[in-house]
Design a protein around this motif. Structure first.
Motif, PDB file in Angstrom:
ATOM      1  N   ASN A 222       0.821  -1.227   0.000  1.00  0.00           N
ATOM      2  CA  ASN A 222       0.000   0.000   0.000  1.00  0.00           C
ATOM      3  C   ASN A 222       0.855   1.278   0.000  1.00  0.00           C
ATOM      4  N   ALA A 223       2.061   1.202  -0.524  1.00  0.00           N
ATOM      5  CA  ALA A 223       2.956   2.364  -0.536  1.00  0.00           C
ATOM      6  C   ALA A 223       2.359   3.525  -1.331  1.00  0.00           C
ATOM      7  N   LEU A 224       1.686   3.211  -2.454  1.00  0.00           N
ATOM      8  CA  LEU A 224       1.120   4.269  -3.293  1.00  0.00           C
ATOM      9  C   LEU A 224       0.013   5.031  -2.555  1.00  0.00           C
ATOM     10  N   VAL A 225      -0.875   4.298  -1.901  1.00  0.00           N
ATOM     11  CA  VAL A 225      -1.977   4.934  -1.154  1.00  0.00           C
ATOM     12  C   VAL A 225      -1.413   5.789  -0.024  1.00  0.00           C
ATOM     13  N   LYS A 226      -0.467   5.250   0.716  1.00  0.00           N
ATOM     14  CA  LYS A 226       0.124   5.980   1.842  1.00  0.00           C
ATOM     15  C   LYS A 226       0.864   7.225   1.351  1.00  0.00           C
ATOM     16  N   SER A 227       1.591   7.088   0.230  1.00  0.00           N
ATOM     17  CA  SER A 227       2.338   8.220  -0.308  1.00  0.00           C
ATOM     18  C   SER A 227       1.404   9.333  -0.744  1.00  0.00           C
ATOM     19  N   ASN A 228       0.334   8.977  -1.442  1.00  0.00           N
ATOM     20  CA  ASN A 228      -0.607   9.990  -1.930  1.00  0.00           C
ATOM     21  C   ASN A 228      -1.330  10.701  -0.789  1.00  0.00           C
ATOM     22  N   ARG A 229      -1.589   9.965   0.296  1.00  0.00           N
ATOM     23  CA  ARG A 229      -2.225  10.591   1.458  1.00  0.00           C
ATOM     24  C   ARG A 229      -1.297  11.665   2.036  1.00  0.00           C
ATOM     25  N   ILE A 230      -0.013  11.361   2.105  1.00  0.00           N
ATOM     26  CA  ILE A 230       0.972  12.310   2.626  1.00  0.00           C
ATOM     27  C   ILE A 230       1.144  13.482   1.673  1.00  0.00           C
ATOM     28  N   LEU A 231       1.243  13.196   0.360  1.00  0.00           N
ATOM     29  CA  LEU A 231       1.411  14.245  -0.636  1.00  0.00           C
ATOM     30  C   LEU A 231       0.253  15.229  -0.607  1.00  0.00           C
ATOM     31  N   SER A 232      -0.952  14.703  -0.425  1.00  0.00           N
ATOM     32  CA  SER A 232      -2.133  15.557  -0.351  1.00  0.00           C
ATOM     33  C   SER A 232      -2.043  16.524   0.827  1.00  0.00           C
ATOM     34  N   LYS A 233      -1.599  16.026   1.969  1.00  0.00           N
ATOM     35  CA  LYS A 233      -1.469  16.868   3.161  1.00  0.00           C
ATOM     36  C   LYS A 233      -0.362  17.905   3.011  1.00  0.00           C
ATOM     37  N   MET A 234       0.593  17.628   2.107  1.00  0.00           N
ATOM     38  CA  MET A 234       1.677  18.572   1.866  1.00  0.00           C
ATOM     39  C   MET A 234       1.337  19.542   0.733  1.00  0.00           C
ATOM     40  N   GLY A 235       0.138  19.400   0.148  1.00  0.00           N
ATOM     41  CA  GLY A 235      -0.271  20.290  -0.932  1.00  0.00           C
ATOM     42  C   GLY A 235       0.365  19.960  -2.260  1.00  0.00           C
ATOM     43  N   LEU A 236       0.722  18.676  -2.466  1.00  0.00           N
ATOM     44  CA  LEU A 236       1.363  18.239  -3.704  1.00  0.00           C
ATOM     45  C   LEU A 236       0.443  17.309  -4.479  1.00  0.00           C
ATOM     46  N   ASP A 237       0.649  17.233  -5.798  1.00  0.00           N
ATOM     47  CA  ASP A 237      -0.170  16.362  -6.636  1.00  0.00           C
ATOM     48  C   ASP A 237       0.091  14.897  -6.311  1.00  0.00           C
ATOM     49  N   PRO A 238      -0.920  14.033  -6.485  1.00  0.00           N
ATOM     50  CA  PRO A 238      -0.747  12.601  -6.194  1.00  0.00           C
ATOM     51  C   PRO A 238       0.057  11.890  -7.274  1.00  0.00           C
ATOM     52  N   LEU A 239       0.545  10.719  -6.914  1.00  0.00           N
ATOM     53  CA  LEU A 239       1.246   9.851  -7.863  1.00  0.00           C
ATOM     54  C   LEU A 239       0.240   8.972  -8.591  1.00  0.00           C
ATOM     55  N   THR A 240       0.525   8.638  -9.856  1.00  0.00           N
ATOM     56  CA  THR A 240      -0.280   7.641 -10.565  1.00  0.00           C
ATOM     57  C   THR A 240       0.313   6.247 -10.359  1.00  0.00           C
ATOM     58  N   HIS A 241       1.600   6.216 -10.090  1.00  0.00           N
ATOM     59  CA  HIS A 241       2.268   4.951  -9.778  1.00  0.00           C
ATOM     60  C   HIS A 241       3.535   5.276  -8.993  1.00  0.00           C
TER      61      HIS A 241
END
Length: 446
Positions: A222-241
């Motif tokens: 679940n690295a992608l889901v966890k990373s995108n959750r963090i990126l969102s909180k930092m105001g950054l665009d999510p990863l597609t992969h």
């Protein structure tokens, strides 16, 4: 604070791109929260380490036990801290920063609170060892996580700030102990400390973010889901992969990795610096009240010597962190450690005077400032995959010095060696630590 996004042509952040963003953008609330929680956990480390020193006289009086027997309890705590740093903390590079910090907090809270119900030396030894495991792994995990969430140009300041929580926690817990123990007894002090530590467990679980560095390099489930959750909180665009990671980079961290890829010399130099710094630091923290009393100061002023030392330590850590960002990490740390030795050489000029308290404050400023800077060196030397392993083993090497310093100091004091000579002897390890720091060669350490 302005929000900033960062895109690549593949609509996916790469590790290098995100590192660049962290280095150039303002800190987000998630990063500040991470720093605050790591600072808070180090404050609790300082409290949990020193609590046995504050309660030892009451325990000895209630149970009618000797200082030698209590020495086993002190040693159990130090042994646990060494084991935690060297053998538990490296698992952080496998399971993640957040899970290990959470586990460490649980070990600390449970064992500290349980100590309030101890009825024998065996109980004390077991509980102190367990709390030491948590403290040792916490001290290695928090600077690693802090370094991975802070910009390169201010990284050394933030890591130093986080570690400065340790002496501050020791100082504040001393104030609490002075009011709690005489009125409510030593067991209540452990209940208070256990509850204070337990309160942080939900803070860690709900508010502390896993390291993006760790998620990108190791790519757990679940690295992608966890990373995108963090990126969102930092105001950054999510990863597609998830970014592509070289196969050889995804590997289980090991002790041997500290000596590969050109890190052998830096690792040995870091261990020497940690060991020698610990020798001097723990000699001072263990014996300052006794040595101050030996100079002719009153008992009350001798006790204040330890307080002044800790206040000087806090100021020194923050100053070192700021100066390292401006003038270079190795140069500033080496200078602080050698300055410690020079101050210790001047002890005879202040002996017997109230000005010796000023000297103790300056020595605390220099030794703790230099020593804590070594955590920043360790965080920079090692890559994400083995960062906590490297910090943990460096701390472990230092903990051996923490055993040697007080023991040797006790032997010298028992032989009636003068305080001036003691200071001259223990100035030597500080010089060696400074020289070893200057000689550490790494492209990532200024």
């Amino acid at each position: 604070m302005t929000q900033q996004t960062y895109k690549t042509s593949n609509s996916s952040h790469s590790y290098v791109d995100l590192k660049s963003v962290i280095d150039t953008r303002n800190l987000s609330w998630l990063q500040y929260t991470t720093i605050f929680i790591c600072f808070l956990m180090n404050m609790l480390d300082g409290m949990d380490v020193l609590i046995i020193s504050y309660t030892a006289p009451s325990i000895a009086a209630e149970w009618t036990i000797s200082s030698e027997t209590l020495g086993l309890v002190f040693s159990a705590g130090l042994l646990g801290m060494t084991a935690g740093a060297m053998f538990l903390a490296p698992k952080t590079d496998i399971i993640g920063r957040k899970p290990m910090i959470l586990l460490s907090a649980i070990l600390m809270a449970g064992s500290i609170f349980a100590t309030a119900y101890a009825n024998s030396i065996v109980h004390l030894v077991i509980f102190r060892f367990i709390s030491g495991l948590g403290i040792g792994s916490m001290l290695a995990s928090t600077p690693a996580l802090t370094s991975e969430y802070t910009p390169n140009k201010t990284k050394d300041f933030w890591v130093s700030l986080v570690i400065s929580g340790y002496p501050l926690g020791a100082f504040l817990s001393g104030l609490v102990a002075a009011s709690v123990i005489p009125t409510y007894g030593w067991r209540t002090m452990y209940q208070v400390a256990g509850v204070a530590t337990a309160i942080t467990i939900p803070l860690i679980y709900f508010l502390l973010a896993e390291s993006l560095d760790f998620l990108y390099k190791t790519q757990p489930k679940n690295a992608l889901v966890k990373s995108n959750r963090i990126l969102s909180k930092m105001g950054l665009d999510p990863l597609t992969h998830m970014p592509d990671v070289k196969k050889e980079a995804v590997k289980v961290s090991s002790f041997n990795s500290l000596f590969t890829d050109g890190r052998k010399g830096a690792t040995i130099g870091l261990w020497v610096a940690f060991f020698m710094s610990f020798v001097t630091l723990y000699f001072l923290t263990s014996w300052i009240p006794k040595l101050a009393a030996n100079t002719g100061l009153s008992l009350e002023l001798a006790i204040y010597a330890g307080t002044v030392f800790n206040l000087g330590s806090f100021a020194g850590i923050l100053t070192q962190g700021y100066l390292s960002g401006r003038f270079g990490l190795r140069k500033v740390i080496g200078t602080f450690l050698i300055m410690t030795a020079l101050l210790m050489f001047t002890f005879s000029a202040f002996s017997g005077s109230i000005l010796v308290l000023v000297l103790f404050g300056l020595i605390g400023f220099a030794i703790q400032g230099g020593f804590v800077g070594l955590y920043s060196v360790a965080a920079r030397i090692y890559p994400t995959e083995v960062r906590t392993t490297g910090i943990g083993w460096a701390i472990g090497a230092g903990r051996i010095g923490a055993l040697v310093g007080p023991l040797l100091g006790g032997l010298l004091i028992g032989m009636n060696v003068s305080t001036t000579i003691n200071f001259l002897i223990f100035a030597i390890p500080a010089i060696v630590a400074g020289i070893a720091t200057y000689m550490i060669k790494s492209k990532d350490v200024s």
